[in-house]
Design an enzyme around this catalytic site. Sequence first.
Site, PDB file in Angstrom:
ATOM      1  N   ARG A  33       0.819  -1.210   0.000  1.00 58.75           N
ATOM      2  CA  ARG A  33       0.000   0.000   0.000  1.00 58.75           C
ATOM      3  C   ARG A  33       0.862   1.274   0.000  1.00 58.75           C
ATOM      4  O   ARG A  33       0.459   2.290   0.568  1.00 58.75           O
ATOM      5  CB  ARG A  33      -0.955   0.037   1.209  1.00 58.75           C
ATOM      6  N   ARG A  37      -3.262   6.235   1.138  1.00 58.33           N
ATOM      7  CA  ARG A  37      -3.841   7.375   1.847  1.00 58.33           C
ATOM      8  C   ARG A  37      -2.904   8.121   2.770  1.00 58.33           C
ATOM      9  O   ARG A  37      -3.212   9.228   3.177  1.00 58.33           O
ATOM     10  CB  ARG A  37      -5.073   6.909   2.627  1.00 58.33           C
ATOM     11  N   ARG A  46      -7.445  12.062  -4.925  1.00 56.27           N
ATOM     12  CA  ARG A  46      -8.688  11.360  -4.625  1.00 56.27           C
ATOM     13  C   ARG A  46      -9.876  12.320  -4.430  1.00 56.27           C
ATOM     14  O   ARG A  46     -11.018  11.923  -4.578  1.00 56.27           O
ATOM     15  CB  ARG A  46      -8.516  10.459  -3.399  1.00 56.27           C
ATOM     16  N   ASP A  82      -6.752  -2.517  -7.342  1.00 61.08           N
ATOM     17  CA  ASP A  82      -7.301  -3.126  -6.122  1.00 61.08           C
ATOM     18  C   ASP A  82      -7.619  -4.585  -6.406  1.00 61.08           C
ATOM     19  O   ASP A  82      -7.869  -4.958  -7.557  1.00 61.08           O
ATOM     20  CB  ASP A  82      -8.574  -2.400  -5.674  1.00 61.08           C
ATOM     21  N   TYR A 159     -15.045 -11.330   0.157  1.00 60.30           N
ATOM     22  CA  TYR A 159     -15.632 -10.004  -0.131  1.00 60.30           C
ATOM     23  C   TYR A 159     -16.933 -10.146  -0.916  1.00 60.30           C
ATOM     24  O   TYR A 159     -17.882  -9.383  -0.723  1.00 60.30           O
ATOM     25  CB  TYR A 159     -14.633  -9.134  -0.909  1.00 60.30           C
TER      26      TYR A 159
END
Length: 356
Positions: A33, A37, A46, A82, A159
């Site tokens: 990652r 963020r 974003r 992703d 998921y």
Amino acid sequence: MKDAKPFPVLKNDNLLRAARGEVVDRVPVWVMRQAGRYLPEFQELRKQHDFFTVCRTPELACEVTMQPLRRFDLDASIIFSDILVIPQALGLTVEMHAGVGPVLPQPIKVPDDLKRLTPDGALSRLSYVGDAITMMRHKLDGRVPLIGFSGAPWTLMGYMIEGGGSKTMSKTKAWLKDYPEDSKLFLNLLTDAIVDYLEMQVKAGAQMLQVFESSAEHLSKEDFLEWSVPYLRRIRDELVDRLNKKVIPVVPITLFAKGAGHSLKEQSELGYDVIGLDWTVDPIEARNLVGPNITLQGNLDPQDMYRNPDELRNLTTEMVHKFGKSRYIANLGHGITPQTPLASMEVLVEAVHKAL
Ligand code: CP3
């Protein structure tokens, strides 16, 4: 392939050499990652673009992939995307909700829902990832290798059944017991899509691959061996087989099964070049279990990135000393978390490079 120009020559190949067990100039380091963020420039981008728009627009995906490399002396890049792009390509809606994470509003509830999935044509719906990879190889100009990736079957099934992240995976686990044959069907359908997808990424220019079995932590050892391992084995075997048949050079493949430290020996027998470790595993015990012919990746606790610089430097140095310089790729034991101070990335990268 749209862009038929030859790719630039690789300048820093320490990652690939570590994966193959060759001598390295320095211990390679990257961070799961690493484009994400904790970077203000990612947050800024974003604000203007929806998460999956970034994934689907090669220029934007490349920009975000490049962001951590502008700041830090990393030894690898990982294409921005992703794991949930596969469920999308199979026909499910996936939304990214701020502060919540991924949401799949129409999950697979019962075996009959599997009919809603659209494996035919799934690969062509993922061609934007290949386009981003090819573009990124040129933009990197050979600076570091480019990693492609996919989620593993059990994690993706989770998921798709839960409709998002889950603390217990209760619905998915109930599937395994209530519908074992349909569960196998589901996992095999995902495995087929993953093999196609990873093959496409290699053709597009991915120089290494990582398979994320992030939800292995929910399975007992027995269930991991039954519901994850056979599919992980098939992914690697079929991928290598297909590339060999087409005379396309095989790239190193990493397996990261978070929470499956109970099965390192079993993982080491699946043919993957690199095994990723979470922070619950001791480096020396891991090495004893997997033997000398596998590269290990990991495994600093992402929470250690919140320690002061001296503490972080010491923890990193200690970790690298335990793994050693051969067959080792430094990383965190899971993804970097959003509040991580930027300075910690610098400390981590420098401490890895200076440790040995
Ligand atoms: O830099 C990189 O590592 C490449 C990009 C990458 C992302 N997701 C971007 C992302 C990679 C490799 C992933 C993999 C991924 N996605 C995994 C496996 C790795 C792991 O952490 O276990 C999983 C389980 C997912 C599913 C997913 N996507 C979750 C659970 C979330 C929300 C929580 C979180 O950790 O961010 C996402 C969203 C996501 N994927 C973000 C990013 C940068 C943040 C979303 C945003 O910008 O709003």
